[in-house]
Design a protein around this motif. Structure first.
Motif, PDB file in Angstrom:
ATOM      1  N   ALA A 374     -75.903  29.287  17.890  1.00 43.37           N
ATOM      2  CA  ALA A 374     -76.955  30.016  18.601  1.00 43.37           C
ATOM      3  C   ALA A 374     -76.460  30.299  20.006  1.00 43.37           C
ATOM      4  N   GLY A 375     -76.998  31.368  20.597  1.00 44.43           N
ATOM      5  CA  GLY A 375     -76.579  31.723  21.944  1.00 44.43           C
ATOM      6  C   GLY A 375     -77.545  32.695  22.584  1.00 44.43           C
ATOM      7  N   ILE A 376     -77.454  32.773  23.893  1.00 40.29           N
ATOM      8  CA  ILE A 376     -78.305  33.670  24.685  1.00 40.29           C
ATOM      9  C   ILE A 376     -77.409  34.753  25.280  1.00 40.29           C
ATOM     10  N   ASP A 377     -77.810  36.021  25.094  1.00 39.09           N
ATOM     11  CA  ASP A 377     -77.007  37.079  25.708  1.00 39.09           C
ATOM     12  C   ASP A 377     -77.432  37.279  27.151  1.00 39.09           C
ATOM     13  N   SER A 378     -76.836  38.216  27.827  1.00 42.43           N
ATOM     14  CA  SER A 378     -77.092  38.413  29.257  1.00 42.43           C
ATOM     15  C   SER A 378     -78.522  38.857  29.542  1.00 42.43           C
ATOM     16  N   ASN A 379     -79.214  39.357  28.538  1.00 47.20           N
ATOM     17  CA  ASN A 379     -80.603  39.772  28.704  1.00 47.20           C
ATOM     18  C   ASN A 379     -81.588  38.681  28.330  1.00 47.20           C
ATOM     19  N   GLY A 380     -81.069  37.508  27.954  1.00 52.83           N
ATOM     20  CA  GLY A 380     -81.949  36.398  27.626  1.00 52.83           C
ATOM     21  C   GLY A 380     -82.416  36.385  26.186  1.00 52.83           C
ATOM     22  N   VAL A 381     -81.893  37.276  25.347  1.00 48.93           N
ATOM     23  CA  VAL A 381     -82.307  37.318  23.946  1.00 48.93           C
ATOM     24  C   VAL A 381     -81.581  36.214  23.171  1.00 48.93           C
ATOM     25  N   LEU A 382     -82.350  35.526  22.328  1.00 50.74           N
ATOM     26  CA  LEU A 382     -81.798  34.433  21.532  1.00 50.74           C
ATOM     27  C   LEU A 382     -81.262  34.979  20.207  1.00 50.74           C
ATOM     28  N   TYR A 383     -80.040  34.592  19.860  1.00 49.70           N
ATOM     29  CA  TYR A 383     -79.425  34.986  18.591  1.00 49.70           C
ATOM     30  C   TYR A 383     -79.002  33.728  17.842  1.00 49.70           C
ATOM     31  N   TYR A 384     -78.963  33.862  16.514  1.00 51.04           N
ATOM     32  CA  TYR A 384     -78.585  32.730  15.669  1.00 51.04           C
ATOM     33  C   TYR A 384     -77.749  33.258  14.509  1.00 51.04           C
ATOM     34  N   ALA A 385     -76.774  32.462  14.089  1.00 49.35           N
ATOM     35  CA  ALA A 385     -75.966  32.826  12.914  1.00 49.35           C
ATOM     36  C   ALA A 385     -75.607  31.556  12.172  1.00 49.35           C
ATOM     37  N   ALA A 386     -75.446  31.701  10.855  1.00 52.64           N
ATOM     38  CA  ALA A 386     -75.072  30.559  10.024  1.00 52.64           C
ATOM     39  C   ALA A 386     -74.106  31.026   8.947  1.00 52.64           C
TER      40      ALA A 386
END
Length: 592
Positions: A374-386
């Protein structure tokens, strides 16, 4: 005017008589000639000079001025027919060869030569009855010398064409090679002389052509030309080892240049071309093939070493460059997998872009996945991958994380994941907020999307055995510090349910019964006519002293009654009421 006839009947008759006399004289001469030729033929035949006899009998047979000894002449000519056949055959060949030499018709000339050999084989058999006749007729015709001259002229022509075509392309213009090979050994002096001359000329011609292609870097052209040459030589049963030798030499030089310049793409392409060439040419043992195999093994070893050092991009690039030479698709997939596991951020959308994500977290072997990230991009959006065990990858996109600008930590929280009951990973974000509190925001990474589990501010959070969460010093929006709030899950999301009381809650009418005890009172906070802050509940007024703050309306007041009373103004008039020393006030009117 009248004309006198030029030819009278008498004159015409005179002319006709003269003509008949001339013709009769010729006839007489031909008759005498035939008789003489027949007698001469008989004499020659009797003397055993059959070649001259055949010639006289043939001339006599051609003289039709008189029927004289026709049966004998015919019988003799039939007997001497082989000599006639030899004579006619040689005459015809002499004529055709001369015309073919003049028009440079080598194909036709070789057919004439084959006819000459056939004629010779038929009549010049050692010890045969016609051997001497053939020898004499051949010598008399001079045909051997003529063929020798013609073959010398053709040979000089083809050698000149060979020398002039060294920079050309292979094809029909190389027919001069095969023409030179067709010229019999005897016209070169001997078989050894022929082999030595042609090998020297052919080698010079072929190597010059291949070197010219090598000079332009046309590797495919070199191999195509070499293969064409080799096939052509094979078709003509001629061994030209220098062609493969030159192809080997040029191939080795070009492949080594590819390796020295680290141009692996070019190396692989050239190596494949050479392998195809070798296969088509039936070549199994080759220094170039050995160079290809050893270099390929070394490059694959280098790529493996890069992978072990974490140089995944370089390794994949090298494996990809070698793909034309060997199927590296499976090893590329394995390397990419190792890279994704080593750097899980790559699984996120655009994760290969340097610096796209901040506060990236990952875990391996949990929740039935090879790796989660999981990570946060520069705009603060949360992303997840599995990545699943079958190496398939799912990605999810969430919303902008609250207070992401002051994000302090981002973690996978196994305790929350276990309590959620869904089996999905839970990401917990902690951000600093005003008043020294921490904003705790949790998300469940479900297969159908990212859902918020809770968002609460306080000093900490405590997961309880009943699946509720306690938040000390919770920020409930009332501006009051020190309150402990309880949150319970409602429809998959934790919501505030109550303030947890640390003191005993008593009725306002019983406050005097608990002097110097820490208690809490549910009441309505009001202000009297004198500006005093009062607590009111069920007709009972209590004067509040201490840090009451600006809270009004329904509230929970905590503190102590210390046996004091004071006069206040109420709706019922002035009266003495208990004095309650306030320690904390919690508003029960949320949003105020």
């Amino acid at each position: 005017m009248t004309f006198k006839p030029l030819i009278t009947l008498r004159n015409f008759m005179i002319i006709l008589c003269i003509s008949m006399l001339v013709m009769l004289g010729q006839k007489v001469f031909l008759i005498a000639d035939k008789i003489q030729m027949t007698k001469e033929a008989d004499r020659l035949y009797a003397a055993g000079d059959l070649i001259s006899a055949e010639n006289q009998y043939r001339l006599a047979a051609a003289n039709h001025s008189i029927l004289y000894m026709e049966e004998r002449v015919a019988k003799r000519l039939n007997e001497l027919s082989p000599i006639t056949a030899i004579r006619q055959g040689l005459n015809a060949l002499e004529s055709s060869a001369k015309a073919q030499a003049a028009t440079k018709d080598f194909t036709g000339f070789m057919k004439s030569y084959d006819t000459l050999l056939s004629l010779k084989a038929t009549y010049m058999k050692p010890g045969g009855p016609y051997e001497s006749y053939y020898r004499q007729l051949s010598t008399d015709s001079g045909i051997s010398d003529q063929f020798t001259t013609y073959f010398r002229e053709f040979k000089e022509q083809f050698l000149t064409e060979l020398a002039q075509s060294q920079s050309g392309n292979t094809g029909e213009e190389d027919s001069f090679k095969w023409n030179l090979l067709q010229i019999p050994d005897v016209y070169y002096g001997s078989a050894a002389s022929k082999n030595e001359l042609l090998a020297s000329k052919f080698k010079s011609h072929d190597t010059a052509k291949l070197k010219a292609l090598a000079g332009t870097g046309n590797f495919s052209g070199i191999l195509e030309t070499a293969l064409s040459m080799m096939n052509a030589y094979n078709q003509h049963n001629y061994e030209a080892s220098w062609v493969l030798g030159q192809a080997e030499s040029s191939g080795k030089i070009i492949l080594n240049k590819d390796l020295e310049s680290d141009n692996i793409t070019a190396f692989a392409g050239h190596a494949v071309s050479y392998r195809n060439f070798a296969g088509s040419a039936g070549v199994t043992l080759s220094k170039v093939l050995t160079l290809v195999d050893t270099s390929k093994a070394k490059l694959l070893k280098n790529a493996k070493r890069m992978t072990s050092k974490g140089q995944y991009a370089e390794a994949i690039q090298l494996y990809g460059d070698l793909a034309p030479l060997e199927d590296t698709s499976s090893i590329i997939a394995a390397t990419r997998l190792a890279w994704n596991i080593a750097e899980p951020v790559r699984l996120l959308p655009g994760g290969e872009e340097q610096g796209k994500y901040e506060n990236v977290i990952s875990n391996k072997g949990l929740h039935g996945k090879k790796v989660i990230v999981a990570g946060i991009d520069s705009n603060g959006v949360l992303y997840y991958a599995a990545m699943n065990n079958d190496e398939s990858v799912i990605t999810l996109t969430g919303n902008i994380l609250p207070k992401f600008e002051s994000l302090r930590s981002l973690t996978f929280n196994d305790q929350l994941a276990a309590s959620s009951g869904s089996g999905a990973p839970v990401v917990l974000a902690e951000s600093e907020v005003e008043g020294g509190r921490t904003l705790f925001t949790a998300y469940e990474m479900k297969s159908d999307g990212i859902s918020q589990l809770f968002s609460m501010a306080g000093d900490s959070y405590e997961l309880q055995s009943d699946d509720s969460i306690l938040v000390p010093n919770a920020d409930l929006g009332d501006g009051v510090d020190g309150q402990t709030a309880r949150y319970r899950k409602v429809d998959g999301n934790y919501q505030f349910t109550e303030i947890v009381q640390e003191y005993a809650v008593i009725s306002a009418s019983d406050v005097a019964l608990h002097p110097f005890e820490k208690v809490s009172i549910h009441c309505e906070i009001i202000v009297d006519n004198f500006g005093n802050t009062l607590a009111y509940s069920n007709g009972v007024y209590i004067l509040l002293q201490g840090d009451v703050g600006s809270v009004t309306g329904n509230a929970l007041v905590s503190g102590q009654y210390q046996n004091g009373y004071q006069l206040v103004g109420t709706d019922m008039g002035e009266q003495y009421v208990p004095v309650f020393v306030v320690e904390s006030v919690g508003s029960m009117s949320f949003g105020r």
